[in-house]
Design a protein around this motif. Structure first.
Motif, PDB file in Angstrom:
ATOM      1  N   GLN A  20       0.832  -1.204   0.000  1.00 49.32           N
ATOM      2  CA  GLN A  20       0.000   0.000   0.000  1.00 49.32           C
ATOM      3  C   GLN A  20       0.871   1.260   0.000  1.00 49.32           C
ATOM      4  OE1 GLN A  20      -2.423  -1.012   3.390  1.00 49.32           O
ATOM      5  NE2 GLN A  20      -4.066  -1.842   2.124  1.00 49.32           N
ATOM      6  N   HIS A  21       1.974   1.213   0.756  1.00 45.00           N
ATOM      7  CA  HIS A  21       2.888   2.362   0.731  1.00 45.00           C
ATOM      8  C   HIS A  21       3.503   2.552  -0.668  1.00 45.00           C
ATOM      9  CE1 HIS A  21       3.587   2.301   5.393  1.00 45.00           C
ATOM     10  NE2 HIS A  21       2.489   2.947   5.043  1.00 45.00           N
ATOM     11  N   LYS A  22       3.722   1.428  -1.361  1.00 42.53           N
ATOM     12  CA  LYS A  22       4.248   1.537  -2.732  1.00 42.53           C
ATOM     13  C   LYS A  22       3.261   2.273  -3.629  1.00 42.53           C
ATOM     14  CE  LYS A  22       7.077  -2.613  -2.650  1.00 42.53           C
ATOM     15  NZ  LYS A  22       7.230  -4.025  -3.066  1.00 42.53           N
ATOM     16  N   ASP A  53      -9.357   6.487  -1.643  1.00 39.68           N
ATOM     17  CA  ASP A  53      -9.369   5.024  -1.493  1.00 39.68           C
ATOM     18  C   ASP A  53      -8.217   4.563  -0.597  1.00 39.68           C
ATOM     19  OD1 ASP A  53     -11.507   4.931  -3.167  1.00 39.68           O
ATOM     20  OD2 ASP A  53     -10.388   4.236  -4.921  1.00 39.68           O
ATOM     21  N   TYR A  54      -7.059   5.159  -0.831  1.00 37.46           N
ATOM     22  CA  TYR A  54      -5.878   4.817  -0.045  1.00 37.46           C
ATOM     23  C   TYR A  54      -6.150   5.066   1.439  1.00 37.46           C
ATOM     24  CZ  TYR A  54      -1.089   5.251   1.801  1.00 37.46           C
ATOM     25  OH  TYR A  54       0.058   5.124   2.549  1.00 37.46           O
ATOM     26  N   ALA A  55      -6.688   6.236   1.745  1.00 38.37           N
ATOM     27  CA  ALA A  55      -6.951   6.593   3.140  1.00 38.37           C
ATOM     28  C   ALA A  55      -7.904   5.580   3.774  1.00 38.37           C
ATOM     29  CB  ALA A  55      -7.517   8.007   3.222  1.00 38.37           C
ATOM     30  N   GLU A  57      -8.677   2.374   2.831  1.00 37.90           N
ATOM     31  CA  GLU A  57      -8.168   1.001   2.937  1.00 37.90           C
ATOM     32  C   GLU A  57      -6.938   0.919   3.809  1.00 37.90           C
ATOM     33  OE1 GLU A  57      -7.346  -0.762  -0.870  1.00 37.90           O
ATOM     34  OE2 GLU A  57      -9.245   0.048  -1.656  1.00 37.90           O
ATOM     35  N   HIS A  58      -6.009   1.792   3.527  1.00 34.31           N
ATOM     36  CA  HIS A  58      -4.707   1.661   4.175  1.00 34.31           C
ATOM     37  C   HIS A  58      -4.758   2.013   5.661  1.00 34.31           C
ATOM     38  CE1 HIS A  58      -0.513   1.657   4.966  1.00 34.31           C
ATOM     39  NE2 HIS A  58      -0.524   2.942   5.299  1.00 34.31           N
ATOM     40  N   PHE A  59      -5.419   3.101   6.003  1.00 28.92           N
ATOM     41  CA  PHE A  59      -5.446   3.496   7.413  1.00 28.92           C
ATOM     42  C   PHE A  59      -6.208   2.455   8.237  1.00 28.92           C
ATOM     43  CE2 PHE A  59      -5.124   8.250   6.059  1.00 28.92           C
ATOM     44  CZ  PHE A  59      -3.806   8.044   5.717  1.00 28.92           C
ATOM     45  N   ALA A  61      -6.429  -0.754   7.589  1.00 30.30           N
ATOM     46  CA  ALA A  61      -5.565  -1.938   7.709  1.00 30.30           C
ATOM     47  C   ALA A  61      -4.463  -1.706   8.743  1.00 30.30           C
ATOM     48  CB  ALA A  61      -4.951  -2.276   6.358  1.00 30.30           C
ATOM     49  N   GLU A  62      -3.841  -0.546   8.679  1.00 27.81           N
ATOM     50  CA  GLU A  62      -2.728  -0.258   9.582  1.00 27.81           C
ATOM     51  C   GLU A  62      -3.207  -0.172  11.034  1.00 27.81           C
ATOM     52  OE1 GLU A  62       0.651   2.267   7.616  1.00 27.81           O
ATOM     53  OE2 GLU A  62      -0.167   3.406   9.307  1.00 27.81           O
ATOM     54  N   GLU A  63      -4.332   0.474  11.227  1.00 24.00           N
ATOM     55  CA  GLU A  63      -4.851   0.629  12.597  1.00 24.00           C
ATOM     56  C   GLU A  63      -5.278  -0.728  13.172  1.00 24.00           C
ATOM     57  OE1 GLU A  63      -7.787   3.789  12.275  1.00 24.00           O
ATOM     58  OE2 GLU A  63      -6.242   5.182  11.562  1.00 24.00           O
ATOM     59  N   THR A 113       7.144  12.722   6.429  1.00 26.32           N
ATOM     60  CA  THR A 113       6.834  12.860   7.857  1.00 26.32           C
ATOM     61  C   THR A 113       6.115  11.630   8.415  1.00 26.32           C
ATOM     62  OG1 THR A 113       4.758  14.010   7.416  1.00 26.32           O
ATOM     63  CG2 THR A 113       6.687  15.374   7.757  1.00 26.32           C
ATOM     64  N   HIS A 114       5.145  11.121   7.672  1.00 28.41           N
ATOM     65  CA  HIS A 114       4.356  10.014   8.231  1.00 28.41           C
ATOM     66  C   HIS A 114       4.950   8.634   7.924  1.00 28.41           C
ATOM     67  CE1 HIS A 114       0.863   8.276  10.187  1.00 28.41           C
ATOM     68  NE2 HIS A 114       0.932   7.342   9.258  1.00 28.41           N
ATOM     69  N   ILE A 115       5.145   8.333   6.647  1.00 24.79           N
ATOM     70  CA  ILE A 115       5.610   6.978   6.306  1.00 24.79           C
ATOM     71  C   ILE A 115       7.043   6.753   6.802  1.00 24.79           C
ATOM     72  CG2 ILE A 115       6.126   5.360   4.415  1.00 24.79           C
ATOM     73  CD1 ILE A 115       3.695   6.447   2.951  1.00 24.79           C
ATOM     74  N   THR A 118       6.483   8.321  11.305  1.00 24.07           N
ATOM     75  CA  THR A 118       5.505   7.662  12.179  1.00 24.07           C
ATOM     76  C   THR A 118       5.320   6.169  11.857  1.00 24.07           C
ATOM     77  OG1 THR A 118       4.410   9.803  12.279  1.00 24.07           O
ATOM     78  CG2 THR A 118       3.172   7.915  13.103  1.00 24.07           C
ATOM     79  N   ASP A 119       5.172   5.849  10.571  1.00 21.64           N
ATOM     80  CA  ASP A 119       5.000   4.432  10.212  1.00 21.64           C
ATOM     81  C   ASP A 119       6.275   3.625  10.473  1.00 21.64           C
ATOM     82  OD1 ASP A 119       2.369   4.764   9.433  1.00 21.64           O
ATOM     83  OD2 ASP A 119       2.796   4.781   7.282  1.00 21.64           O
ATOM     84  N   ALA A 120       7.414   4.254  10.268  1.00 25.18           N
ATOM     85  CA  ALA A 120       8.685   3.545  10.459  1.00 25.18           C
ATOM     86  C   ALA A 120       8.819   3.027  11.893  1.00 25.18           C
ATOM     87  CB  ALA A 120       9.859   4.459  10.109  1.00 25.18           C
TER      88      ALA A 120
END
Ligand SMILES: [Fe+2]
Ligand SMILES: [Fe+2]
Length: 129
Positions: A20-22, A53-55, A57-59, A61-63, A113-115, A118-120
């Motif tokens: 998803q990050h890709k 869509d990204y927001a 699905e991805h958020f 899944a990550e949460e 900033t985020h990926i 925060t995601d790292a």
């Protein structure tokens, strides 16, 4: 050649999340490409749709994954996701056309900033899992 290439340094160790990050990196490249097009309106509309869509699905899944490992900074992390959604809404709220430069700047800032920030921090919780 795209502006940005995916590198394993961006990986947080979960295949689905990395994929998803890709797609976000791909959106940055598309926005950058579109800055040199004479008419980028269709591409910008497509990108805004993909960002929504990204927001979604991805958020989600990550949460879900963070909850699964009792991630201690879950609430702060979720607040950043909400900020992405709010900023995305405000990009389109004034009825003005969104330019590829705006989309590019917004997504690049998010990547850095985020990926990459925060995601790292999730990585130690999932690496080798
Ligand atoms: Fe995140
Ligand atoms: Fe993420």
């Amino acid at each position: 050649m795209p502006l940005l290439e995916w590198t394993d340094r961006l990986s947080i160790g979960i295949k689905g999340i990395d994929e998803q990050h890709k797609t976000l990196v791909n959106m940055i490249n598309k926005a950058y490409e579109a800055t040199s097009w004479p008419d980028s309106r269709k591409e910008c509309a497509r990108l805004l749709e993909r960002m929504r869509d990204y927001a979604m699905e991805h958020f989600t899944a990550e949460e879900y994954l963070m909850k699964g490992v009792d991630y201690p900074d879950l609430e702060a992390h979720k607040a950043e996701h909400q900020l992405f959604i709010d900023q995305l809404l405000s990009l389109t709220a004034d009825g003005e056309e969104v330019t590829p430069e705006e989309i590019f700047a917004f997504l690049r800032e998010w990547l850095v900033t985020h990926i990459m920030g925060t995601d790292a921090k999730l990585s130690p919780y999932f690496k080798d899992s």
